[in-house]
Design an enzyme around this catalytic site. Structure first.
Site, PDB file in Angstrom:
ATOM      1  N   LYS A  58      30.689   5.998   5.325  1.00 14.24           N
ATOM      2  CA  LYS A  58      32.063   5.812   5.818  1.00 14.24           C
ATOM      3  C   LYS A  58      32.570   4.432   5.372  1.00 14.24           C
ATOM      4  O   LYS A  58      31.845   3.679   4.746  1.00 14.24           O
ATOM      5  CB  LYS A  58      32.094   5.950   7.340  1.00 14.24           C
ATOM      6  CG  LYS A  58      31.104   6.962   7.908  1.00 14.24           C
ATOM      7  CD  LYS A  58      31.364   8.403   7.493  1.00 14.24           C
ATOM      8  CE  LYS A  58      30.305   9.301   8.147  1.00 14.24           C
ATOM      9  NZ  LYS A  58      30.393  10.698   7.842  1.00 14.24           N
TER      10      LYS A  58
HETATM   11  C1  PLP Z   1      29.347  11.420   9.035  1.00 13.87           C
HETATM   12  C2  PLP Z   1      29.917  12.418   9.923  1.00 13.87           C
HETATM   13  C3  PLP Z   1      29.386  12.655  11.202  1.00 13.87           C
HETATM   14  C4  PLP Z   1      28.113  12.018  11.682  1.00 13.87           C
HETATM   15  O1  PLP Z   1      28.185  10.637  11.795  1.00 13.87           O
HETATM   16  P1  PLP Z   1      26.830   9.829  12.129  1.00 13.87           P
HETATM   17  O2  PLP Z   1      27.330   8.471  12.488  1.00 13.87           O
HETATM   18  O3  PLP Z   1      26.010   9.836  10.887  1.00 13.87           O
HETATM   19  O4  PLP Z   1      26.165  10.507  13.259  1.00 13.87           O
HETATM   20  C5  PLP Z   1      30.047  13.544  12.029  1.00 13.87           C
HETATM   21  N1  PLP Z   1      31.147  14.195  11.619  1.00 13.87           N
HETATM   22  C6  PLP Z   1      31.669  14.013  10.389  1.00 13.87           C
HETATM   23  C7  PLP Z   1      32.913  14.751  10.006  1.00 13.87           C
HETATM   24  C8  PLP Z   1      31.055  13.143   9.497  1.00 13.87           C
HETATM   25  O5  PLP Z   1      31.563  12.997   8.269  1.00 13.87           O
END
Ligand code: PLP
Length: 385
Positions: A190
């Site tokens: 992210k």
């Molecule tokens: C990355 C992601 C998650 C999970 O996030 P984490 O912090 O790795 O648990 C959940 N939903 C979406 C849409 C994602 O892209």
């Protein structure tokens, strides 16, 4: 020198976090302070995050998956309940529903935005629907107003999976500002990263207080507060909770990362616009873009190949990889994975088309125009039959 013994150009990664000396120094300072578990830096990160997204309350947790789990738990979702989710998402969205003992019901998405719409959600509602998780997929904001118009009269709450959407906007405000419950991720895929980490935002002080308790085993007083006050009064455990805590080392990094967010979003949008211009003459290709109700942070720069493309998506990726450019398949479809083979078989045409024919182009803050030109050249060559 022939092409064969020319030194290979460095591989262009699909993404790369933007971390600098400042993050390293902040982490070192947290370590030197001797307080590395959840403490004052987590609190400061929560406050800075809430300010940045325009939410009253932000509760830091261990990752976005636990933030989604906590959100559904706070809503009282549990065994016997259905929760509508898009299949077109990272699998954590559906898994969070299972973590509270409920069942995901997969809804289709819009072919342009990749997000749920009132029409696709309505088709997935059941008499047991207790919540809907709407994903702002790849940073493209979903039209939460239209979804609210469908769901509010039915008394069905919405949880926003904003894992990818820090810095995106919705109706002129940051994503999260208008949410009852929104979950963000700080995974390195992210924009803002703390290694692992998540944040739950809400306008309600009561909901936030309960979320803070639940993330720390249901304790009446947080360990950090008890330590700071020097109190010897024993804590109580008010309800069965979880260990979903973030550490102060992570929060120290996050505080620095937040100061980079505006620059990150601006640069990503600039690079995406440049991709769009450089690829504009290719027929049938569609690059991710802003919807009319908001702006994307371009967390992921995906493009959709034409349905009848002479070279298929996987072959395009393989050819690009051979040219030193690492693309990725587009977003997955959870309903096609073995983990959800036990759910009733559904046909989700837009999801299936998007997941089969989309790919993610390299995009990262430090990317140069020269690197971007190499990606475009590799893509153009890969598309030729
Ligand atoms: C990355 C992601 C998650 C999970 O996030 P984490 O912090 O790795 O648990 C959940 N939903 C979406 C849409 C994602 O892209």
């Amino acid at each position: 020198m022939t092409a064969l013994d020319a030194p290979a150009l460095p591989v262009i990664p699909v993404m790369k976090p933007w971390l600098g000396e400042e993050e390293a120094a902040a982490a070192a300072e947290a370590v030197a302070s001797g307080w590395v578990a959840q403490g004052p830096r987590v609190r400061a990160f929560e406050e800075a995050f809430a300010r940045r997204v325009g939410a009253a309350e932000a509760v830091a947790v261990s990752n976005c998956t636990t933030a989604l789990h906590l959100a559904l738990h706070l809503l009282g979702v549990g065994p016997g309940d259905d929760v509508v989710v898009p299949s077109f998402s990272f699998i954590a969205t559906a898994n969070a529903v299972r973590h509270v003992g409920a069942q995901p019901v997969f809804a289709d998405v819009d072919l342009v935005t990749g997000n749920l719409t009132p029409g696709t959600v309505e088709a997935a509602l059941t008499p047991r629907t207790r919540a809907v998780v709407v994903v702002h997929q790849a940073g493209v904001p979903a039209d939460t107003a239209a979804l609210g118009a469908l769901l509010e009269p039915r008394g069905i709450p919405v949880v926003e999976d904003a894992a990818c959407a820090i810095g995106s906007t919705l109706f002129g405000r940051p994503v999260g500002a208008g949410a009852q419950l929104a979950a963000f991720s700080f995974h390195p895929r992210k924009l803002v990263t703390t290694g692992e980490g998540g944040m739950l935002v809400t306008p309600s002080a009561d909901v936030a207080a309960r979320a803070r308790r639940l993330r720390e085993h249901g304790m009446s007083v947080s360990a950090a507060d008890r330590h700071a006050s020097g109190s010897v009064a024993p804590e109580q455990y008010l309800e069965p909770g979880f260990n979903f805590r973030m550490t102060d080392v992570q929060a120290a990094i996050g505080l620095v990362q937040l100061t980079r967010l505006d620059a990150m979003v601006a640069r990503r949008r600039e690079l995406a616009a440049r991709y769009r211009a450089l690829l504009a003459d290719l027929p049938g290709l569609r690059l991710v873009d802003d919807p009319s109700w908001g702006t994307t942070n371009v967390q992921s720069c995906w493009l959709l190949l034409p349905e009848d493309a002479p070279v298929g998506r996987d072959a395009v990726l393989a050819r690009m990889s051979a040219a030193g450019v690492s693309g990725r398949r587009g977003i997955m479809a959870a309903h096609l994975e073995p983990a959800y083979a036990d759910r009733p078989r559904v046909s989700l045409p837009a999801t299936e088309r998007l997941t089969a024919d989309s790919l993610v182009l390299p995009l990262f803050h430090q990317m140069t125009e020269g690197e971007q030109d190499r990606v475009v050249d590799a893509l153009r060559a890969a598309l030729v039959p």
